[in-house]
Design a protein around this motif. Sequence first.
Motif, PDB file in Angstrom:
ATOM      1  N   GLY A 126       0.808  -1.192   0.000  1.00 26.76           N
ATOM      2  CA  GLY A 126       0.000   0.000   0.000  1.00 26.76           C
ATOM      3  C   GLY A 126       0.853   1.258   0.000  1.00 26.76           C
ATOM      4  N   VAL A 127       0.167   2.400  -0.022  1.00 21.09           N
ATOM      5  CA  VAL A 127       0.849   3.693  -0.027  1.00 21.09           C
ATOM      6  C   VAL A 127       0.583   4.404   1.300  1.00 21.09           C
ATOM      7  CG1 VAL A 127       0.694   3.855  -2.523  1.00 21.09           C
ATOM      8  CG2 VAL A 127      -1.097   4.905  -1.121  1.00 21.09           C
ATOM      9  N   PHE A 128       1.429   5.371   1.611  1.00 21.29           N
ATOM     10  CA  PHE A 128       1.289   6.112   2.864  1.00 21.29           C
ATOM     11  C   PHE A 128      -0.019   6.891   2.882  1.00 21.29           C
ATOM     12  CE2 PHE A 128       6.042   5.862   2.711  1.00 21.29           C
ATOM     13  CZ  PHE A 128       6.190   5.093   3.850  1.00 21.29           C
ATOM     14  N   ARG A 129      -0.665   6.880   4.045  1.00 23.49           N
ATOM     15  CA  ARG A 129      -1.905   7.632   4.216  1.00 23.49           C
ATOM     16  C   ARG A 129      -1.642   9.092   4.590  1.00 23.49           C
ATOM     17  NH1 ARG A 129      -3.541   2.805   7.181  1.00 23.49           N
ATOM     18  NH2 ARG A 129      -5.137   1.649   6.010  1.00 23.49           N
ATOM     19  N   PHE A 160      10.438  11.274   1.961  1.00 23.47           N
ATOM     20  CA  PHE A 160      10.172  10.943   0.564  1.00 23.47           C
ATOM     21  C   PHE A 160      11.447  10.452  -0.113  1.00 23.47           C
ATOM     22  CE2 PHE A 160       9.521  11.578  -3.908  1.00 23.47           C
ATOM     23  CZ  PHE A 160       8.168  11.366  -4.122  1.00 23.47           C
ATOM     24  N   GLU A 161      12.524  11.179   0.057  1.00 30.45           N
ATOM     25  CA  GLU A 161      13.785  10.805  -0.582  1.00 30.45           C
ATOM     26  C   GLU A 161      14.270   9.444  -0.100  1.00 30.45           C
ATOM     27  OE1 GLU A 161      16.289  14.055   0.391  1.00 30.45           O
ATOM     28  OE2 GLU A 161      15.552  15.336  -1.226  1.00 30.45           O
ATOM     29  N   THR A 162      14.099   9.171   1.187  1.00 38.41           N
ATOM     30  CA  THR A 162      14.532   7.881   1.727  1.00 38.41           C
ATOM     31  C   THR A 162      13.799   6.729   1.051  1.00 38.41           C
ATOM     32  OG1 THR A 162      15.073   8.859   3.868  1.00 38.41           O
ATOM     33  CG2 THR A 162      14.703   6.488   3.821  1.00 38.41           C
ATOM     34  N   GLN A 163      12.523   6.914   0.760  1.00 41.37           N
ATOM     35  CA  GLN A 163      11.751   5.858   0.110  1.00 41.37           C
ATOM     36  C   GLN A 163      12.255   5.563  -1.292  1.00 41.37           C
ATOM     37  OE1 GLN A 163       9.343   3.958   1.603  1.00 41.37           O
ATOM     38  NE2 GLN A 163      10.020   5.065   3.433  1.00 41.37           N
ATOM     39  N   LEU A 164      12.844   6.546  -1.963  1.00 40.41           N
ATOM     40  CA  LEU A 164      13.387   6.316  -3.299  1.00 40.41           C
ATOM     41  C   LEU A 164      14.602   5.395  -3.258  1.00 40.41           C
ATOM     42  CD1 LEU A 164      13.237   9.894  -4.869  1.00 40.41           C
ATOM     43  CD2 LEU A 164      11.650   7.990  -5.219  1.00 40.41           C
ATOM     44  N   GLY A 165      15.345   5.428  -2.151  1.00 37.87           N
ATOM     45  CA  GLY A 165      16.542   4.600  -2.037  1.00 37.87           C
ATOM     46  C   GLY A 165      16.364   3.414  -1.133  1.00 37.87           C
ATOM     47  N   ARG A 166      15.144   2.961  -0.978  1.00 32.69           N
ATOM     48  CA  ARG A 166      14.836   1.895  -0.025  1.00 32.69           C
ATOM     49  C   ARG A 166      15.698   0.659  -0.290  1.00 32.69           C
ATOM     50  NH1 ARG A 166      10.946   0.967   3.546  1.00 32.69           N
ATOM     51  NH2 ARG A 166      10.336  -1.170   4.006  1.00 32.69           N
ATOM     52  N   GLY A 167      16.341   0.178   0.772  1.00 33.81           N
ATOM     53  CA  GLY A 167      17.146  -1.034   0.665  1.00 33.81           C
ATOM     54  C   GLY A 167      18.606  -0.780   0.378  1.00 33.81           C
ATOM     55  N   GLY A 168      18.985   0.476   0.068  1.00 36.72           N
ATOM     56  CA  GLY A 168      20.376   0.773  -0.228  1.00 36.72           C
ATOM     57  C   GLY A 168      21.036   1.524   0.913  1.00 36.72           C
ATOM     58  N   PRO A 209      22.909   8.160   0.555  1.00 37.52           N
ATOM     59  CA  PRO A 209      23.407   8.829  -0.647  1.00 37.52           C
ATOM     60  C   PRO A 209      24.751   9.477  -0.376  1.00 37.52           C
ATOM     61  CG  PRO A 209      21.750  10.184   0.414  1.00 37.52           C
ATOM     62  CD  PRO A 209      21.783   8.887   1.165  1.00 37.52           C
ATOM     63  N   ALA A 210      25.455   9.825  -1.430  1.00 37.24           N
ATOM     64  CA  ALA A 210      26.725  10.523  -1.274  1.00 37.24           C
ATOM     65  C   ALA A 210      26.492  11.908  -0.689  1.00 37.24           C
ATOM     66  CB  ALA A 210      27.422  10.643  -2.629  1.00 37.24           C
ATOM     67  N   PRO A 211      27.462  12.426   0.057  1.00 39.20           N
ATOM     68  CA  PRO A 211      27.306  13.772   0.626  1.00 39.20           C
ATOM     69  C   PRO A 211      26.970  14.798  -0.452  1.00 39.20           C
ATOM     70  CG  PRO A 211      29.244  12.695   1.555  1.00 39.20           C
ATOM     71  CD  PRO A 211      28.744  11.807   0.449  1.00 39.20           C
ATOM     72  N   GLY A 212      25.999  15.650  -0.142  1.00 36.73           N
ATOM     73  CA  GLY A 212      25.602  16.684  -1.091  1.00 36.73           C
ATOM     74  C   GLY A 212      24.626  16.226  -2.147  1.00 36.73           C
ATOM     75  N   THR A 213      24.207  14.949  -2.104  1.00 35.96           N
ATOM     76  CA  THR A 213      23.224  14.430  -3.064  1.00 35.96           C
ATOM     77  C   THR A 213      22.050  13.831  -2.292  1.00 35.96           C
ATOM     78  OG1 THR A 213      24.097  12.160  -3.198  1.00 35.96           O
ATOM     79  CG2 THR A 213      25.128  13.824  -4.601  1.00 35.96           C
ATOM     80  N   THR A 214      21.021  13.423  -3.029  1.00 34.45           N
ATOM     81  CA  THR A 214      19.865  12.755  -2.441  1.00 34.45           C
ATOM     82  C   THR A 214      19.558  11.516  -3.270  1.00 34.45           C
ATOM     83  OG1 THR A 214      18.092  13.738  -3.763  1.00 34.45           O
ATOM     84  CG2 THR A 214      18.968  15.059  -1.935  1.00 34.45           C
ATOM     85  N   PHE A 215      18.547  10.761  -2.825  1.00 31.01           N
ATOM     86  CA  PHE A 215      18.136   9.580  -3.579  1.00 31.01           C
ATOM     87  C   PHE A 215      17.367   9.939  -4.851  1.00 31.01           C
ATOM     88  CE2 PHE A 215      18.734   7.268   0.526  1.00 31.01           C
ATOM     89  CZ  PHE A 215      19.703   6.403   0.069  1.00 31.01           C
ATOM     90  N   PHE A 216      17.098  11.223  -5.069  1.00 33.47           N
ATOM     91  CA  PHE A 216      16.632  11.607  -6.398  1.00 33.47           C
ATOM     92  C   PHE A 216      17.726  11.395  -7.436  1.00 33.47           C
ATOM     93  CE2 PHE A 216      13.137  13.994  -4.345  1.00 33.47           C
ATOM     94  CZ  PHE A 216      12.097  13.658  -5.210  1.00 33.47           C
ATOM     95  N   GLY A 273       6.452  -3.880  -7.291  1.00 32.16           N
ATOM     96  CA  GLY A 273       7.180  -4.031  -6.044  1.00 32.16           C
ATOM     97  C   GLY A 273       7.111  -2.783  -5.185  1.00 32.16           C
ATOM     98  N   ALA A 274       6.165  -1.890  -5.474  1.00 33.07           N
ATOM     99  CA  ALA A 274       6.136  -0.569  -4.856  1.00 33.07           C
ATOM    100  C   ALA A 274       5.728  -0.636  -3.392  1.00 33.07           C
ATOM    101  CB  ALA A 274       5.183   0.333  -5.619  1.00 33.07           C
ATOM    102  N   HIS A 275       6.275   0.297  -2.628  1.00 34.31           N
ATOM    103  CA  HIS A 275       5.977   0.398  -1.202  1.00 34.31           C
ATOM    104  C   HIS A 275       5.968   1.865  -0.805  1.00 34.31           C
ATOM    105  CE1 HIS A 275       7.580   1.048   2.932  1.00 34.31           C
ATOM    106  NE2 HIS A 275       6.615   0.208   3.230  1.00 34.31           N
ATOM    107  N   GLY A 276       4.869   2.306  -0.218  1.00 38.26           N
ATOM    108  CA  GLY A 276       4.825   3.629   0.381  1.00 38.26           C
ATOM    109  C   GLY A 276       4.477   4.757  -0.565  1.00 38.26           C
TER     110      GLY A 276
END
Length: 371
Positions: A14-17, A25-33, A36-43, A304-307
């Motif tokens: 399901g998705v977040f309510r 939000f950014e953390t969910q993009l990199g789920r399982g890894g 991110p490198a300093p100065g970057t995000t999971f975008f 395989g989506a989550h959140g």
Amino acid sequence: MIETPSLVDQYCHGVFRTELGLGTFETQLGRGGGPPAPGTTFFDTQTGFAVRRLCPPLLGLDAHCPPASYLARRRDLGVLESGRRLLRGSGITTYLVDTGLPGDLTGPGEMAAAGDAEAREIVRLELLAEQVADTSGTADAFLANLAESVHAAAAGAVAFTSVAGVRHPLALTPCPPGPGEVRGAARRWLGDRPVGGRLADPVLLRHLLWVAVASGLPLQLHAGAGDPRAHFGDFARATEGLGTDLVLLHGYPYHRSAAHLAALFPHVYADLGPALVRTGARAAAVLAEILELAPFGKLLFSSGAHGLPELHVVGAHLFREALERVLGAWVAEGAWSLADARRVAGLLAAGNARRVYGLPEAQEPSDRREL
């Protein structure tokens, strides 16, 4: 053009309510890894770039807009409206939803309403056992209640799913444990377990898998970070001919191994979803590698989506684009006929899932999608 039927998402959550902040939000993009490198995000990942390309137009923005602009628009619309637009823009018409993860996530009914789709439940075995343990005072009561709960769940669910191989590799020992061994393990686990403690005992995990196999319902197995051939080969051999299909989930970056197992055993299937989501612009290359090994009737689409509803969108669109590039190129080269390409696309998108999970055939809309 290669036409595809509506998509059956054979494994998702399901998705977040509730509304998410930028960091969550950014953390969910990199789920399982890792981080991110300093100065970057999971975008700054293939998944993040795919979200920025595919999702802003569904919310009335230009593709590739800055993350801050996208998230501001998301907040303006609200979590319900943005989720509705995204899920309905995915083209998925059937969701099979694993309800076994913690967090404030929507269930199958809410997914169906938001996405204007059908939805069915996938029951996570370990969570079921943990819930039974919370209300069972003795080992004998726990085992009796567990058997009853699995039987009751099988009557309403479309499949079972398990993370046994991720929690303990000995859970996949290719034979069921004996009654005395199971009873002793249950006594030890219940005696040491705090309320709400998770199941990681290899004997009980193994017992749970074999109880599920006996139900005859399809059993989805999470591959974790290891090579599926090492994790699941012996278990697949031991369960052959027992009437239960096994679906290997999340095999990337060992997707070729998962496809190889699907080719070896008549009851083993491989999931396509996260391998394509993780690779983004390279999804077509990964799909081609899988199609080199597995029979076309043994592969199933999932997001395989989550959140994040964005991940359902990315999973569906990358799958369609990969099919267009791979199958379309083979048709253009004369290696495949257009009729065969359309038939195989239909199998991967929905037909195989409908067969494995016993889902009714869908009525195709008049505006059937073309790739």
